[in-house]
Write an enzyme that holds these catalytic residues in place. Structure first.
Site, short mmCIF file in Angstrom:
data_model
loop_
_atom_site.label_atom_id
_atom_site.label_comp_id
_atom_site.label_asym_id
_atom_site.label_seq_id
_atom_site.Cartn_x
_atom_site.Cartn_y
_atom_site.Cartn_z
N GLU A 1 -12.27 -14.84 10.64
CA GLU A 1 -13.59 -14.72 9.98
C GLU A 1 -14.52 -15.86 10.41
O GLU A 1 -15.71 -15.80 10.17
CB GLU A 1 -13.43 -14.80 8.45
N ASP B 1 3.28 -26.79 8.51
CA ASP B 1 4.55 -27.45 8.24
C ASP B 1 5.63 -26.44 7.89
O ASP B 1 5.39 -25.50 7.11
CB ASP B 1 4.33 -28.42 7.06
C1 NOJ Z 1 8.16 -31.41 8.64
C2 NOJ Z 1 7.35 -32.66 8.64
O1 NOJ Z 1 6.95 -32.95 9.95
C3 NOJ Z 1 8.21 -33.73 8.04
O2 NOJ Z 1 7.66 -35.01 8.20
C4 NOJ Z 1 8.44 -33.39 6.59
O3 NOJ Z 1 9.33 -34.32 6.03
C5 NOJ Z 1 9.03 -32.00 6.44
N1 NOJ Z 1 8.41 -31.03 7.27
C6 NOJ Z 1 8.90 -31.52 5.01
O4 NOJ Z 1 7.56 -31.26 4.71
#
Ligand code: NOJ
Length: 542
Positions: A256, A209
């Site tokens: 790993e 993310d």
């Molecule tokens: C990207 C994620 O896909 C989204 O749903 C989220 O709100 C933001 N990152 C923050 O984590």
């Protein structure tokens, strides 16, 4: 560790895989509380095997207060009771593997939840303490009552919140998502452990993310006033080169383990050359091709983005990926039919999703998918798109849950419209999403026709189109192929991939199909030509 063996470099599964995104809240609810869960996913896995995907990616199911659909993690090593238990996660992994499906889980390293024990400790500790140093706390400006700089949250409003003793903390997303300080060695050390925790349990990879956001520009300088836009992609908090150090380290951790474990970057950066830096040989393995997702239904621009993607990812030895929909963007069948097509960047602020023509929308959505699934590399399919689901645009304000909606006082609708729980059975309460019809977002009354059981085995249904496309993609090894352009006129996206000629009609006038065996048509064809918003695959041996 998994007992799967590691394949020769160049033949790893993720290079050609079609990965199905499960948004756990909205996939299948076994417990009956109206929120999807891991047991529900496990029960429905055979459907995904029948669809013909190679892997599933699960959006976060970790312990979380759910202020941002689970992207606010309070404990990275536990399952939220809303979704089940660690034992449920283990069962899901085992059952997926038994069905031949790989499992990719989400990793959220840019920020924690404000309920994470580290942040709770930071709040209890004093300014300047080691507990605060895991996050980005700063004094305010002026008399201290102004934020440390002018950064804006991606979800709207300031990116800083003040705590009781007067310090401010940074949150690029919601107030409940404090950003970690990745320059503090405790932070990478903690995430090494988190990676190992899930790798030891057998996951096949991680979707990372906000992969472009972990490092901030030294000194946290103001954003250029003229450039302040919500979700700006180039800024002191996005796209810093130093993030790549983190992924080199993680590459080593994954190496790993056997079984070709993989990392996929969620990195909203431009241009493609910059995105491709995330998948250099010693970093991640895939990056979501958001430049492709953002490309409108325009033949010239589609040809261009396909060319550039293959060239830029290829230049670093990585496959391109292709993606049209996910839990942050307007569902592609709706988005591609809007005039004008909205900018969707991080996809978080569709201010004007109104009336897309329903027929154009479905035809075009299906044509776009048939084009995408013929391209070499990896592809991502978001739950419900195989049913032809449109964006839900009429969710009442009181039912909306995305923090974007609330942080902007409803000015930005946010992402609830693509997160509505999906329909399984036309005649069951809640279309079979939950045993009693409960649903955390209201499901449209018109969704019975989209239910899976109304489409299975029905010629011409969207589900059959996806299933057949995935079968043919595998049979003709399209994921491992190449794109050789064919000139079929300015409004066509036409190419040969192995023995398959693929033509998408992105214009208005009919386009002739080549002689050969028709393998797939995104809509039933009436003649040996393609009408507007149709894609066909024709087998034309050389
Ligand atoms: C990207 C994620 O896909 C989204 O749903 C989220 O709100 C933001 N990152 C923050 O984590």
């Amino acid at each position: 560790m998994s007992d799967a063996t590691t394949t020769q470099p160049g033949a790893e599964w993720w290079r050609t895989a079609v990965i199905y995104q499960v948004y756990p809240r909205s996939f299948a609810d076994a417990s009956g509380d109206g929120v999807g869960d891991l047991a529900g996913i496990a029960d429905r896995l055979p459907h995904l095997q029948a669809l013909g995907v190679d892997a599933v990616w699960l959006s976060p199911f970790y312990r979380s207060p759910q202020h941002d659909g689970g992207y606010d993690v309070a404990d990275y090593r536990d399952v939220d009771p809303l979704f089940g238990t660690l034992a449920d996660a283990d069962r899901l992994l085992a059952e997926a593997h038994d069905l031949g499906l790989k499992v990719v889980v989400d990793l959220v390293p840019n920020h924690t939840s404000n309920e994470h024990e580290w942040f709770q400790e930071a709040l209890r500790a004093a300014p300047g303490s080691p507990e605060r140093a895991r996050y980005i706390f700063r004094p305010g400006t002026g008399d201290g009552s102004e934020p440390p700089n002018n950064w804006q949250s991606v979800f709207g409003g300031p990116a800083w919140t003040r705590v009781a003793d007067g310090e401010w903390y940074l949150h690029i997303f919601d107030t409940s998502q404090p950003d970690l300080d990745w320059l503090n060695p405790e932070v990478p050390a903690m995430f090494d452990d988190v990676l190992r925790f899930w790798l030891d349990r057998g996951v096949d990879g991680f979707r990372v993310d906000v992969a472009h956001g972990l490092m901030k520009a030294p000194g946290l300088p103001d954003v250029d006033e003229d450039a302040i836009t919500t979700g700006s992609m180039e800024s002191p908090f996005f796209g810093q080169e130093s993030v790549h150090e983190v992924y080199r380290r993680w590459h080593e951790v994954l190496a790993e383990y056997d079984g070709d474990r993989m990392l996929c970057a969620e990195a909203w950066v431009h241009p493609l050359e910059k995105m491709a830096r995330f998948v250099r040989p010693d970093e991640m393995h895939q990056a979501f091709n958001f430049v492709y997702l953002e490309t409108p239904w325009d033949a010239r621009r589609l040809r261009q983005v396909i060319d550039e993607s293959i060239a830029e990812f290829g230049a670093v030895g990585a496959p391109s990926t292709w993606v049209l929909s996910n839990h942050d963007t307007i569902r592609h069948r709706t988005r591609l039919a809007l005039v004008p097509q909205p900018p969707h960047g991080v996809g978080i602020g569709p201010t004007s999703v109104s009336k897309a023509d329903a027929e154009v929308s479905l035809r075009r959505g299906r044509a776009a998918t048939a084009l995408m699934l013929a391209l070499p590399g990896g592809a991502y399919v978001y739950q419900g798109e195989e049913l032809g689901l449109p964006e839900v645009v009429d969710i009442p304000a009181e039912a909306r849950q995305d923090p974007t909606f609330h942080r902007t006082n409803g000015e930005m609708w946010g992402r609830d419209g693509c997160r509505v729980p999906i329909p399984w059975e036309a005649d069951a309460p809640g279309y079979g999403f939950s045993p009693n019809g409960a649903s955390w977002l209201p499901q449209p009354a018109s969704w019975a026709t989209y239910a899976r059981d109304a489409q299975v085995g029905v010629p011409g249904s969207t589900l059959e189109l996806y299933t057949e496309a995935l079968r043919l993609r595998r049979e003709h090894a399209l994921g491992a192929g190449t794109v050789e352009w064919i000139d079929a006129g300015p409004d066509a996206v036409a190419f040969r991939n192995g023995d398959v000629v693929v033509i998408a009609n992105v214009g208005h006038d009919a386009i002739d199909l080549p002689a050969g065996e028709l393998l797939l048509a995104s809509t039933e064809l009436h003649a040996a030509s393609l009408r507007a918003d149709e894609t066909a695959w024709v087998r034309v041996p050389r």
